[in-house]
Structures are given as C-alpha cells and as structure tokens.
Design an enzyme around this catalytic site. Structure first.
Site, short mmCIF file in Angstrom:
data_model
loop_
_atom_site.label_atom_id
_atom_site.label_comp_id
_atom_site.label_asym_id
_atom_site.label_seq_id
_atom_site.Cartn_x
_atom_site.Cartn_y
_atom_site.Cartn_z
N GLY A 119 0.84 -1.20 0.00
CA GLY A 119 0.00 0.00 0.00
C GLY A 119 0.87 1.25 0.00
N GLY A 122 -0.29 4.90 -1.26
CA GLY A 122 -1.43 5.57 -0.61
C GLY A 122 -1.00 6.77 0.21
N ASP A 173 -0.56 -7.58 -4.95
CA ASP A 173 -1.96 -7.65 -4.48
C ASP A 173 -1.94 -8.45 -3.18
OD1 ASP A 173 -5.06 -9.12 -5.83
OD2 ASP A 173 -4.56 -8.13 -3.93
N TYR A 197 -15.63 -0.42 8.12
CA TYR A 197 -14.21 -0.09 8.30
C TYR A 197 -13.82 -0.23 9.77
CZ TYR A 197 -10.13 3.08 8.52
OH TYR A 197 -8.89 3.65 8.73
C1 VAH Z 1 -11.24 7.66 7.49
N1 VAH Z 1 -9.11 8.79 7.32
O1 VAH Z 1 -11.76 8.76 7.44
C2 VAH Z 1 -9.76 7.59 7.85
C3 VAH Z 1 -9.55 7.55 9.33
C4 VAH Z 1 -10.30 8.32 11.60
C5 VAH Z 1 -10.54 8.37 10.13
O2 VAH Z 1 -9.52 6.24 9.76
O3 VAH Z 1 -11.83 6.65 7.25
#
Ligand code: VAH
Length: 316
Positions: free
Chosen positions: A12, A15, A56, A146
């Site tokens: 990564g 990024g 990957d 996430y």
């Molecule tokens: C997001 N930049 O916005 C990331 C981060 C705390 C936010 O993990 O998903």
C-alpha cells in the site's frame, strides 16, 4: 544466529500514509532495503527512491514468494478500504481489510518475520464510546464496516502475538492530513481537500457540519509515531491490539478560521452528506496516555502550525 539484515516490504506504498512512510523507512534503513509495493502505479514521489513491485495483498501465494525472494524481515501493511468507501462496498471492505491482514500475519508467522506494522483507526470507536478523551480501553462498538474490520483486526494482531510470538504493532490513527499524497476515501478527507481548495478557489464547501469535532493528526506526527512505536524495545509494548494516539481535535469551522488567518477572503459553506453520520459516531478527542507511558508518544503539531506548513508546502 546473527540478526538478519532488515529488509522492509511496504504494502500500500502509493497511498496517503504509504508514500510518506516508505520515504521515512528508506531514510532509516537505506533506499534499497525498503521494497515499496501497491496494486496501483508507483506514486511519482517514490520514483527513483528505491525498489517498487506490483503487489496484491489478497494473493497470499504471490506475497509469500515475494517475501522469500526479497529476504523480507518486516512488513508494513497499509492497504485498506477506508470508512466512507467501505460503506459503499461493505463486503469488499471487510474482505480486503481482513484477508489482507490475515495473509500478512500468517506469512509473518511462517517466515518468522522480525516485525509487522498494521494501522488501526479511531474509527473502531462507536456512538457508545466516550466522546471526550476516549480511553485506550472502553466500550467499543464500531458502526462502520471499516471500524468493524479494524477492531476485529486488532484482536487478530493480539492473537498472533500471544499464540505465535509475531511482533505485530499497531496504532489507531486519527484523521490524517498531508500535502504529499491524496487521502483515500475517508470521512476526514475534508481536512485535506480544504487546503487545496482554499488556495485554488478561496472557498470550500464542507461535507461535514461546522461544529463536527474529530481527532486529527498532521502526517509528520503520524509517521514519527509509527517509527517511534516500531523502534521501541518489545518489552515496552504493553498493548498488542492497537495504541490510541492523539494529535489535535478541531471542527471544520476552526480549520476554516486557521486558514482565514493566512487567506483572509477564504469562505466556507456546509453541505453535510452521508459522511456526517459516520463522523457523529466517532469520539471528538482521544486519550493517548498509554502510548505516552509505554513509548513516550507526544505530538508536535497543533492546528495553526499544521495550517502554516500545509499552505507553505502546497504553494511550492
Ligand atoms: C477515514 N481517514 O476517514 C480515515 C480515518 C479516523 C478516520 O480512519 O476513514
């Protein structure tokens, strides 16, 4: 047995964090001892600074071959789908964020890698976590894919450390602000976009409401925190899930005011979108006293220092 020469693989590397972490690791370990990899094209800022391979992280066999062929001793895994993008594609976000980590942890176990780094996020906290000075250990009920994937990943890191002795370390990053590379689809991206739009348009339409306080950090502090954690002696590390770290907290209104101090005719409008709900589920500030106690963490940038540095560098 003599310690193997450190050879780092950054996954990564093109990024927002990856570019700057790769450059910082190349300073510490030497350009040719840090292999940068990504699914994407090599970021222009990395060109000519060291080896780059297409990678990957979901292809465990290919990753394993690279680790052996390049004599890798440490892996920094930064590839992930962030909060806002993750809500658009929950299954892909869960799959990439989880399987990518499990592939790396398993290879680290099998090849007895020296260290692994994997970032978590303050996104693990949910609406039931304390809003102010959110502690290292508290009620943690993430409401984004996430956040769920990052919290689950923290327990996998803890498991691989306790069960197999893999020295994997992690930081719960706040929202990160940088000028070298674009952010990757998060809820805090407004705090990066606002600077370029202020310089180009002298105005910014913010997708969060004006009083949305969030934990944030300037990228130089985030990179330094990462290296300080990774360079700390193992016996100082008491947290094997992921460390709270804190930089600053501010709202769109406050960052706007810090920009107006440099660009007086800069104006802001507000049009909250779906990311407002994600931001409202997170704490407004973080207690990082455990990171301070264990490995001496202290931020150096506040909002006005960051704004000055961001505008100066973006103007170049
Ligand atoms: C997001 N930049 O916005 C990331 C981060 C705390 C936010 O993990 O998903």
């Amino acid at each position: 047995m003599p310690a193997r020469k450190d050879k780092i693989l950054v996954i990564g590397a093109s990024g927002q964090i990856g570019v700057e972490l790769t450059l910082a690791l190349r300073k510490q370990y030497g350009n040719n001892n840090v292999v940068a990899s990504d699914l994407r094209e090599e970021n222009p800022l990395l060109k000519g600074t060291g080896p780059y391979v297409s990678m990957d992280v979901m292809n465990k066999e290919m990753l394993h071959v690279q680790v052996i062929r390049q004599n890798i001793t440490q892996i920094y895994l930064l590839a992930a789908i962030l909060s806002a993008t993750g809500e658009k594609n929950p299954n892909l976000a869960w799959h990439l964020n989880m399987q990518g980590l499990l592939n790396v942890l398993d290879i680290a176990r099998e090849e007895k890698l020296h260290k692994v780094y994997w970032p978590s996020s303050i996104a693990v906290f949910g609406p039931t976590s304390p809003k102010q000075l959110c502690p290292q250990q508290t009620v943690i009920e993430p409401t984004t894919v996430y956040g769920i994937s990052k919290y689950a990943g923290e327990f996998w890191c803890n498991y691989y450390f306790n069960r197999y002795g893999v020295d994997v370390r992690s930081i719960r990053y706040p929202g990160l602000i940088s000028y070298k590379s674009a952010p990757g689809g998060g809820t805090t991206d407004y705090a990066v976009e606002i600077y370029t739009e202020a310089l180009e348009q002298k105005k910014y339409n913010c997708f969060l409401s004006e009083d949305t306080y969030l934990p944030m950090m300037y990228m130089p502090d985030a990179i330094r925190a990462t290296l300080e954690l990774m360079n700390a002696p193992a016996d100082q590390i008491s947290v094997r899930t992921s460390y709270n770290v804190s930089g600053m907290s501010f709202s769109p209104k406050e960052i706007g005011a810090s920009i107006q101090a440099h660009i007086p005719d800069f104006t802001m409008t507000y049009k909250p979108d779906s990311r407002q709900q994600i931001a409202d589920s997170w704490p407004q500030s973080i207690d990082d006293s455990v990171a301070n106690k264990d490995w001496g963490w202290k931020p150096q940038y506040d909002l006005s220092l960051m704004t000055k540095d961001m505008l100066e560098n973006l103007r170049k």
